[in-house]
Scaffold this motif. Structure first.
Motif, mmCIF file in Angstrom:
data_model
loop_
_atom_site.group_PDB
_atom_site.id
_atom_site.type_symbol
_atom_site.label_atom_id
_atom_site.label_comp_id
_atom_site.label_asym_id
_atom_site.label_seq_id
_atom_site.Cartn_x
_atom_site.Cartn_y
_atom_site.Cartn_z
ATOM 1 N N ARG A 147 0.821 -1.211 0.000
ATOM 2 C CA ARG A 147 0.000 0.000 0.000
ATOM 3 C C ARG A 147 0.855 1.261 0.000
ATOM 4 O O ARG A 147 0.415 2.316 -0.447
ATOM 5 C CB ARG A 147 -0.925 0.002 1.226
ATOM 6 C CG ARG A 147 -2.095 -0.960 1.136
ATOM 7 C CD ARG A 147 -3.156 -0.620 2.161
ATOM 8 N NE ARG A 147 -2.698 -0.880 3.522
ATOM 9 C CZ ARG A 147 -2.906 -2.015 4.174
ATOM 10 N NH1 ARG A 147 -3.559 -3.000 3.583
ATOM 11 N NH2 ARG A 147 -2.470 -2.179 5.399
ATOM 12 N N ARG A 300 -3.185 4.057 3.785
ATOM 13 C CA ARG A 300 -4.404 3.619 4.488
ATOM 14 C C ARG A 300 -5.331 2.778 3.623
ATOM 15 O O ARG A 300 -6.233 2.124 4.146
ATOM 16 C CB ARG A 300 -5.173 4.839 5.010
ATOM 17 C CG ARG A 300 -4.492 5.498 6.193
ATOM 18 C CD ARG A 300 -5.341 6.623 6.748
ATOM 19 N NE ARG A 300 -4.649 7.330 7.816
ATOM 20 C CZ ARG A 300 -5.076 8.456 8.369
ATOM 21 N NH1 ARG A 300 -6.214 9.007 7.950
ATOM 22 N NH2 ARG A 300 -4.386 9.032 9.332
ATOM 23 N N ASP A 301 -5.172 2.819 2.286
ATOM 24 C CA ASP A 301 -6.054 2.018 1.440
ATOM 25 C C ASP A 301 -5.209 1.255 0.424
ATOM 26 O O ASP A 301 -3.976 1.295 0.454
ATOM 27 C CB ASP A 301 -7.112 2.890 0.748
ATOM 28 C CG ASP A 301 -6.493 3.997 -0.105
ATOM 29 O OD1 ASP A 301 -5.381 3.804 -0.640
ATOM 30 O OD2 ASP A 301 -7.115 5.080 -0.224
ATOM 31 N N ASP A 302 -5.886 0.540 -0.467
ATOM 32 C CA ASP A 302 -5.175 -0.321 -1.411
ATOM 33 C C ASP A 302 -4.636 0.420 -2.627
ATOM 34 O O ASP A 302 -3.976 -0.187 -3.476
ATOM 35 C CB ASP A 302 -6.093 -1.458 -1.870
ATOM 36 C CG ASP A 302 -6.369 -2.457 -0.754
ATOM 37 O OD1 ASP A 302 -5.519 -2.539 0.161
ATOM 38 O OD2 ASP A 302 -7.420 -3.125 -0.787
#
Length: 430
Positions: A147, A300-302
């Motif tokens: 990530r 924090r996200d993909d």
């Protein structure tokens, strides 16, 4: 006609000399600039040259230690010498999520291979691969996508630095990942503005055009790289391409020591780009600056994010450990760490025989006329004041002749060679 065309470069190189500046002291044979230099040195100098961006005149020392130029930030950057091709070694390490630690990263892997390897690891297919010299290091990408990518550039650090002193955290990354302590910058001079942009783009300075801390822009003015009025990198950085590919959803940030460090991430290549998070911080504040940027949501996200950090000065290994720890927490462990040096400074200020300013002072004294002909100095090169040359009816060869007559403090000839930029353009004909 073919024979005549082949002969043009040699004729042009000889024509760059005037009067006795072409004499080799052994008869009437003309001195051809640049071509007699060692092949490896010529290749590195050619890789560091971009016509229209680079200095007008270059010099290679016989071995004298000369450092710096106009910018105080470059005070430790060495001028190329006859043995400079042996000083381009740098550490390159890939570690963490997405890295297969089993392949061996060969010695001689270039800084221009870092961005293509990261692209492989995060699954990004960049446009126009032919404009970049760098290719991915085979087998390093494991198939898992992180990530967050943390790129740490060690400013002024080369292979001798990591071999001659203790770098426990860097060693731990190397042992858990894939890398080499014997990579190469792939170009000279070892100006961090150039080598950082090589890391960021995957291309050499001859391709990306950020050849040093100062470059000439399209209006003919000499400006600081990545500053006001500076030309863009000729090719996009990995950060630029990632932002464009994800529709600006990726977050891209930089902790820099200087505005000229911007080449590590870019940020202004595409017209509709967003605003990257960029902080210029001193050495003690680099971890805090990285923490503040990471807190904006990096990892924090993909959708993959990139944070570049440029470290300089003592204690870099400990700061690597701090920043990696912060990035791991921010990405919840989904972190690719890449560490690379920008090239050894290799110059103790107290041991230097001359500075760029010393060289220019001698050049100005040796050139006829009262007006100064040198506009700006970078390691190994002089940007000339074109208006002064015109008014004084001089050519760039006046600076070349003067450079060839510059002496060391003990009266020895300092330069092994000096030449105008177009001599590098003809390198393939040597």
């Amino acid at each position: 006609m073919i024979c005549a065309a082949i002969g043009i470069p040699a004729v042009a190189l000889r024509a760059a000399c005037a009067g006795r500046s072409c004499s080799n002291g052994g008869g009437d044979e003309a001195r051809i600039p640049f071509c007699p230099l060692p092949d490896a040195l010529k290749a590195d100098l050619a890789a560091g040259f971009r016509e229209g961006r680079s200095p007008d005149v270059f010099a290679v020392t016989r071995g004298a230690t000369v450092r710096g130029g106009t910018d105080p930030a470059d005070d430790l950057v060495p001028w190329p010498s006859l043995g400079a091709a042996e000083t381009t070694g740098v550490p390159i390490v890939f570690s963490g999520t997405g890295v297969d630690a089993s392949p061996k990263v060969p010695g001689g892997t270039g800084l221009d291979q870092i961005a293509p390897t990261i692209s492989d690891i995060i699954g990004l297919r960049r446009r126009h691969p032919g404009v970049r010299a760098g290719v991915a290091v085979g087998g390093v990408a494991s198939g898992e996508h992180p990530r967050l990518v943390l790129e740490i550039a060690l400013k002024g650090v080369g292979t001798p630095d990591v071999l001659d002193s203790s770098w426990p955290f860097l060693d731990s990354l190397l042992h858990r990942g894939a890398g080499t302590l014997h990579g190469t910058t792939g170009s000279l001079p070892l100006d961090p503005a150039a080598t950082l942009t090589t890391i960021g783009t995957g291309g050499l300075p001859s391709q990306h055009g950020i050849t040093g801390s100062y470059v000439r822009n399209n209006d003919g003015d000499v400006v600081r790289a990545w500053g006001d009025g500076a030309p863009l990198s000729v090719i996009a950085t990995l950060g630029d391409d990632l932002d464009e590919k994800t529709g600006q959803r990726s977050m891209v940030g930089l902790v820099a020591t200087d505005e000229a460090d911007r080449g590590l991430i870019g940020g202004n290549w595409y017209p509709d780009h967003d605003r990257d998070a960029v902080t210029v911080a001193s050495a003690p504040g680099s971890a805090k600056a990285a923490s503040d940027i990471l807190a904006q949501g990096f990892g924090r996200d993909d959708v993959p994010d990139i944070l570049g950090v440029v470290l300089a000065g003592p204690g870099a290994d400990a700061r690597i450990g701090q920043i990696v720890g912060l990035a791991r927490r921010a990405s919840r462990g989904s972190l690719l760490v890449v560490v690379a040096g920008t090239g050894i400074n290799g110059v103790d200020p107290s041991a230097a025989e001359a500075t760029g300013s010393n060289v220019v002072q001698q050049v100005e004294d040796l050139v006829e006329g009262d007006a100064a002909i040198v506009d700006t100095v970078v390691a190994g090169g002089l940007f000339l004041d074109q208006a002064t040359l015109a008014s004084e009816q001089l050519s760039g060869d006046a600076a070349v002749q003067a450079l060839l007559r510059v002496t060391t403090p003990d009266g020895q000839r300092m330069m092994a060679d000096a030449f105008q930029g177009f001599a590098v353009s003809f390198a393939r004909y040597c």
